[in-house]
Design a protein around this motif. Structure first.
Motif, short mmCIF file in Angstrom:
data_model
loop_
_atom_site.label_atom_id
_atom_site.label_comp_id
_atom_site.label_asym_id
_atom_site.label_seq_id
_atom_site.Cartn_x
_atom_site.Cartn_y
_atom_site.Cartn_z
N CYS A 1 0.82 -1.13 0.04
CA CYS A 1 0.23 0.11 -0.02
C CYS A 1 0.87 1.35 -0.07
N MET A 2 1.79 1.24 0.70
CA MET A 2 2.83 2.43 0.64
C MET A 2 3.49 2.58 -0.64
N LEU A 3 3.88 1.36 -1.29
CA LEU A 3 4.17 1.55 -2.70
C LEU A 3 3.16 2.11 -3.56
N ALA A 4 2.00 1.84 -3.42
CA ALA A 4 1.06 2.23 -4.35
C ALA A 4 0.78 3.69 -4.21
N ILE A 5 0.78 4.15 -2.81
CA ILE A 5 0.43 5.50 -2.82
C ILE A 5 1.63 6.44 -3.40
N THR A 6 2.94 5.81 -2.96
CA THR A 6 4.04 6.68 -3.78
C THR A 6 4.05 6.61 -5.10
N ASP A 7 3.60 5.55 -5.83
CA ASP A 7 3.34 5.50 -7.30
C ASP A 7 2.39 6.61 -7.76
N LEU A 8 1.30 6.71 -7.03
CA LEU A 8 0.24 7.63 -7.20
C LEU A 8 0.80 9.00 -7.37
N VAL A 9 1.43 9.49 -6.19
CA VAL A 9 2.04 10.79 -6.04
C VAL A 9 3.03 11.01 -7.26
N LEU A 10 4.00 10.10 -7.29
CA LEU A 10 4.94 10.13 -8.37
C LEU A 10 4.53 10.46 -9.75
N SER A 11 3.42 9.62 -10.09
CA SER A 11 3.10 9.68 -11.44
C SER A 11 2.20 10.93 -11.75
N THR A 12 1.51 11.23 -10.67
CA THR A 12 0.75 12.63 -10.64
C THR A 12 1.54 13.71 -10.59
N SER A 13 2.50 13.73 -10.07
CA SER A 13 3.51 14.83 -10.15
C SER A 13 4.06 15.31 -11.37
N THR A 14 4.12 14.15 -12.28
CA THR A 14 4.57 14.64 -13.80
C THR A 14 3.71 14.61 -14.88
N LEU A 15 2.88 13.71 -14.82
CA LEU A 15 1.77 13.50 -16.06
C LEU A 15 1.15 14.56 -16.43
N PRO A 16 0.21 15.08 -15.48
CA PRO A 16 -0.63 16.15 -15.93
C PRO A 16 0.06 17.08 -16.61
N LYS A 17 1.16 17.77 -15.96
CA LYS A 17 1.91 18.93 -16.70
C LYS A 17 2.47 18.41 -18.04
N MET A 18 2.93 17.05 -17.92
CA MET A 18 3.62 16.58 -19.17
C MET A 18 2.37 16.46 -20.43
N LEU A 19 1.24 16.21 -20.04
CA LEU A 19 0.20 16.02 -20.92
C LEU A 19 -0.24 17.27 -21.58
N SER A 20 -0.37 18.39 -20.64
CA SER A 20 -0.59 19.86 -21.07
C SER A 20 0.15 20.27 -22.03
N ILE A 21 1.72 20.02 -21.91
CA ILE A 21 2.55 20.25 -22.99
C ILE A 21 2.30 19.75 -24.06
N PHE A 22 2.01 18.23 -24.29
CA PHE A 22 1.73 17.67 -25.30
C PHE A 22 0.48 17.83 -26.12
N TRP A 23 -0.54 18.24 -25.37
CA TRP A 23 -1.80 18.36 -25.86
C TRP A 23 -2.16 19.98 -26.02
N PHE A 24 -1.90 20.96 -25.28
CA PHE A 24 -2.18 22.26 -25.33
C PHE A 24 -0.83 23.29 -25.60
N ASN A 25 0.21 22.63 -25.75
CA ASN A 25 1.45 23.53 -25.71
C ASN A 25 1.72 24.54 -24.71
N SER A 26 1.13 23.98 -23.42
CA SER A 26 1.24 24.57 -22.07
C SER A 26 2.63 24.51 -21.39
N ARG A 27 3.54 25.29 -21.92
CA ARG A 27 4.78 24.94 -21.43
C ARG A 27 5.26 25.71 -20.20
N GLU A 28 4.66 26.83 -20.04
CA GLU A 28 5.10 27.78 -18.80
C GLU A 28 4.97 27.18 -17.58
#
Length: 315
Positions: A67-94
């Motif tokens: 469970c600790m590993l699952a929580i860590t993975d959730l935070v780790l992936s959510t720390s990067t992917l939303p912003k990364m996808l906004s760059i890929f989809w909307f060119n939101s680079r700032e």
């Protein structure tokens, strides 16, 4: 040279993330596997947490660490992917300067936590295989809670200097980060002046945290394998190996991409920049996606509970 090209970035209000430099035209296509991996990671880790919470037979140290590993993975992936996808989809680079440092902190903090959780899981397997009769008396619930607290504090304290070191440097060259997220070294490379302290501390983190974790895991599994191969029957050896297989697969999925990313960063100077950034991005996505799949496939108790859940709902 125009004055605009001499802009003073001593205290930049924002950074510009380029995504994957050189592959801007393919950003939308790259986002498809990235988004798929993120979706699998979110669903898979939430399912793991739900199953362990609702199944009393899984209220054991091994599954608490999971469970600790699952929580860590959730935070780790959510720390990067939303912003990364906004760059890929909307060119939101700032990205705001403080937000960039916050993202940097969360990424590296939870990477250290995840590495520590694998050490704790290796210790759990060591006790379960080498001292099976004393497992419940050694790994008590208070001890598991204390281990979890130590892992959290270790990640918080060891990575705390990162944003403070990055904040103190003047940024007089540019505020453009040729990366898809605020990676520590990528930010430090933009700074002017003597940044040796940052480089040395980053090296310390690799050598004295990640390397020590790998040594502890290797020592644990050396003892585990010695105990397994001393068992009298083949069936007993296979059963004991089976209890460690999911943990070993998860360790490999975490450390192999990390090692590959580190080697390409340090010795792959002739490799194109987009290759380095792709590897570094995938490294943060693959373990959170694979861990729930590995434990779901390799752990019979989770399989049985998941099957009962779907059967009960008529799926």
């Amino acid at each position: 040279m125009s004055d605009s090209n001499k802009t003073d970035f001593t205290n930049p209000s924002t950074f510009i993330l380029l995504g994957i430099p050189g592959l801007e035209a393919a950003h939308v296509w790259i986002s498809i596997p990235f988004c798929t991996m993120y979706t699998i990671a979110i669903l898979g880790n939430f399912i793991i947490l739900f199953i362990v919470k609702t199944e009393p037979s899984l209220h054991e140290p091994m599954y608490y660490f999971l469970c600790m590993l699952a929580i860590t993975d959730l935070v780790l992936s959510t720390s990067t992917l939303p912003k990364m996808l906004s760059i890929f989809w909307f060119n939101s680079r700032e990205i705001d300067f403080s937000a960039c440092l916050t993202q940097m902190y969360f990424i590296h903090c939870f990477l250290v936590m995840e590495s520590g959780i694998f050490v704790a899981m290796a210790f759990d397997r060591y006790v379960a295989i080498c001292h099976p009769l004393r497992h419940s008396t050694i790994l008590t619930y208070p001890l598991v809670a204390k281990i979890g607290l130590v892992l959290v504090l270790r990640g918080i304290m060891f990575i705390l200097p990162y944003p403070f070191l990055a904040r103190q440097w003047p940024y007089c060259r540019t505020n453009i980060i040729p990366h898809s997220y605020c990676e520590y070294i990528a930010v430090v490379k933009l700074a002017c002046g003597d940044t040796h302290v940052s480089s040395y501390y980053g090296l310390f983190m690799v050598l004295c945290v990640r390397s020590l974790d790998m040594i502890f895991i290797a020592v644990s599994y050396t003892q585990i394998l010695r105990a397994i191969f001393s068992l009298p029957t083949k069936d007993a050896r296979l059963k004991a190996l089976g209890t460690c297989s999911s943990h070993l697969c998860a360790i490999l999925s975490f450390y192999i991409p990390a090692l590959f990313s580190s080697l390409t960063h340090r010795f792959g100077q002739n490799m194109p920049l987009h290759f380095h950034v792709l590897i570094a991005s995938v490294y943060l996505l693959v373990p959170p996606m694979l861990n729930p799949i590995i434990y779901g496939v390799r752990t019979k108790q989770i399989q049985d509970r998941l099957l009962r859940l779907f059967t009960h709902k008529g799926i």
